[in-house]
Motif scaffolding. Structure first.
Motif, short mmCIF file in Angstrom:
data_model
loop_
_atom_site.label_atom_id
_atom_site.label_comp_id
_atom_site.label_asym_id
_atom_site.label_seq_id
_atom_site.Cartn_x
_atom_site.Cartn_y
_atom_site.Cartn_z
N TRP A 1 0.93 -1.31 -0.10
CA TRP A 1 -0.18 -0.08 0.04
C TRP A 1 0.77 1.31 -0.08
N LYS A 2 2.02 1.17 0.88
CA LYS A 2 2.76 2.43 0.85
C LYS A 2 3.47 2.75 -0.59
N LEU A 3 3.82 1.36 -1.03
CA LEU A 3 4.55 1.41 -2.44
C LEU A 3 3.68 2.10 -3.44
N SER A 4 2.35 1.76 -3.39
CA SER A 4 1.56 1.81 -4.51
C SER A 4 1.11 3.30 -4.37
N GLN A 5 1.44 4.11 -3.18
CA GLN A 5 0.82 5.31 -3.23
C GLN A 5 -0.59 5.36 -3.16
N ASN A 6 -1.14 4.51 -2.28
CA ASN A 6 -2.59 4.66 -2.31
C ASN A 6 -3.30 3.80 -3.45
N ASN A 7 -2.70 2.85 -3.99
CA ASN A 7 -3.01 2.26 -5.20
C ASN A 7 -3.35 2.94 -6.16
N THR A 8 -2.15 4.04 -6.56
CA THR A 8 -2.08 4.78 -7.63
C THR A 8 -0.78 4.41 -8.44
N LYS A 9 -0.15 3.60 -8.12
CA LYS A 9 1.08 3.18 -8.88
C LYS A 9 1.27 1.67 -8.82
N THR A 10 1.67 1.22 -10.03
CA THR A 10 2.07 -0.41 -9.96
C THR A 10 2.97 -0.91 -8.99
N VAL A 11 2.50 -1.96 -8.43
CA VAL A 11 3.62 -2.61 -7.60
C VAL A 11 3.78 -3.96 -7.99
N TRP A 12 5.16 -4.34 -8.37
CA TRP A 12 5.45 -5.75 -8.63
C TRP A 12 6.06 -6.27 -7.45
N GLY A 13 5.82 -7.70 -7.40
CA GLY A 13 6.37 -8.51 -6.44
C GLY A 13 7.14 -9.71 -7.13
N LEU A 14 8.54 -9.85 -6.36
CA LEU A 14 9.05 -10.97 -6.68
C LEU A 14 9.12 -12.01 -5.57
N LYS A 15 8.76 -13.25 -5.88
CA LYS A 15 8.65 -14.10 -4.93
C LYS A 15 9.41 -15.27 -5.34
N ILE B 1 10.06 -9.48 -2.53
CA ILE B 1 10.45 -8.39 -2.59
C ILE B 1 9.57 -7.46 -3.54
N LEU B 2 9.28 -6.20 -2.93
CA LEU B 2 8.44 -5.39 -3.83
C LEU B 2 9.18 -4.04 -4.40
N SER B 3 8.73 -3.80 -5.66
CA SER B 3 8.98 -2.58 -6.21
C SER B 3 8.23 -2.01 -7.38
N ASN B 4 8.49 -1.03 -7.51
CA ASN B 4 7.53 -0.37 -8.85
C ASN B 4 8.10 -0.68 -9.99
N ASP B 5 9.40 -1.13 -10.09
CA ASP B 5 10.17 -1.12 -11.18
C ASP B 5 10.60 -2.76 -11.26
N LYS B 6 10.20 -3.35 -12.16
CA LYS B 6 10.31 -4.75 -12.44
C LYS B 6 11.66 -4.94 -12.92
N GLN B 7 12.43 -4.25 -13.77
CA GLN B 7 13.86 -4.21 -14.08
C GLN B 7 14.67 -4.28 -12.77
N TYR B 8 14.31 -3.49 -11.94
CA TYR B 8 15.16 -3.35 -10.76
C TYR B 8 14.91 -4.89 -9.81
N LEU B 9 13.82 -5.45 -9.99
CA LEU B 9 13.81 -6.69 -9.24
C LEU B 9 14.64 -7.70 -10.10
N GLU B 10 14.61 -7.48 -11.18
CA GLU B 10 15.38 -8.66 -11.90
C GLU B 10 16.81 -8.68 -11.69
N LYS B 11 17.23 -7.38 -12.00
CA LYS B 11 18.82 -7.08 -11.27
C LYS B 11 19.18 -7.72 -9.85
N VAL B 12 18.12 -7.37 -9.00
CA VAL B 12 18.42 -7.73 -7.61
C VAL B 12 18.39 -9.28 -7.47
#
Length: 306
Positions: free
Chosen positions: A112-126, A213-224
């Motif tokens: 919820w915090k990362l989405s800025q009240n569900n206004t931004k896309t949140v990606w999850g890496l599981k 791990i959560l992020s707004n950026d999928k490419q960041y998650l791929e690097k991590v």
């Protein structure tokens, strides 16, 4: 190491079990004998009883003798205050004030915090670790323990307990040991610290060997992910379970710990629900109803007769 205090804690909820009940017959003498063996340096860990448990998925359990399990409890009581304060906040398994449902709640708060009240896309890496408990390397674990334990006699005893079980040469912890849960956290805390301190990943949660791990950026998650995979392989001799590395948007549902989390609700994972219908009986009904309290499960509860 207070064995009598450890016994009082160990026996809670176990006195209906035949082996624990039998141990009460000569309890005081047996505890003094164990103390003598430990003090004299002649203690030897006994054999394990092996059996398969489905709770909910199939697990191969190795159960030690009561005498050895009492010692495990005493070791756990001694080590937990040393290591617990050093663990990261967002490690949730086998810790007194944490647990599965707090991990789910925390993940939801992060999203919820990362989405800025569900206004931004949140990606999850599981992702999770392949055959984690079977793959824990004894020598790496010994090195991690030595960093905090300075008493050589205590360290030798702990090493002896760890060596009492091997899945393959120099590897593996038994699922039946209380100490295994703490050792698992100590082992993967090495990764936790790397992720938080070196990579500075903010939205990271671990429950045993399940990670998100959560992020707004999928490419960041791929690097991590690439960096974490390399760290696990070279520093901890672990591999990720390739088929269980999953990228998923929050609004599509993030699968974690038997539930699927969405912005406004969570549901049971399909596999968990199907297993529930296969295994349901009078004894398990209430525990399953407990699971359903934490998700949108009114319809399922009705189908189960609740």
């Amino acid at each position: 190491m207070n064995l009598f205090t450890a016994w009082r804690e160990f026996k809670r909820g176990k006195l209906k079990k035949q082996d624990v009940l039998a141990a009460t017959d000569n309890l005081e003498d047996d505890i003094f004998l164990l103390h003598q063996d430990l003090f004299g340096g002649v203690y030897r860990h006994g054999p394990y009883h092996s059996f398969v448990l489905c709770d909910p998925k199939k697990r191969h359990i190795h159960k030690a003798l009561v005498r050895d399990r009492l010692l495990h409890h005493a070791i756990h009581r001694t080590l937990e205050p040393i290591f617990e304060p050093t663990f990261i906040y967002d490690s949730y398994a086998s810790r007194g004030d944490k647990g599965l449902h707090k991990a789910l709640k925390r993940l939801n708060q992060m999203a919820w915090k990362l989405s800025q009240n569900n206004t931004k896309t949140v990606w999850g890496l599981k992702y999770d670790v392949k055959k984690f408990f079977d793959s824990i390397d004894h020598f790496i674990l010994f090195d991690l323990l030595r960093k905090k334990i300075k008493d050589n006699h205590a360290l030798d005893l702990i090493v002896h307990v760890i060596k009492s079980f091997e899945k393959t040469s120099g590897k593996g912890l038994p699922l039946g040991n209380l100490t295994s849960q703490l050792f698992a956290n100590i082992y993967l805390d090495h990764l936790d610290q790397f992720v938080k301190r070196n990579l500075r990943v903010k939205n990271y949660i671990r429950y045993v060997d399940d990670f998100v791990i959560l992020s707004n950026d999928k490419q960041y998650l791929e690097k991590v992910l690439l960096i974490i995979r390399s760290f696990l392989k070279h520093d901890l001799l672990l591999e990720l379970h390739q088929r269980k590395v999953i990228f998923r948007k929050w609004h599509q549902g993030i699968d974690f710990l038997g539930y699927v989390l969405f912005p406004h609700h969570q549901i049971l994972r399909t596999k968990t629900k199907n297993r529930m219908f296969r295994k349901i009986n009078n004894e398990s009904r209430q525990s399953y109803f407990g699971l359903l309290k934490h998700c949108r499960g009114r319809k399922i509860k009705k189908e189960l007769g609740g």
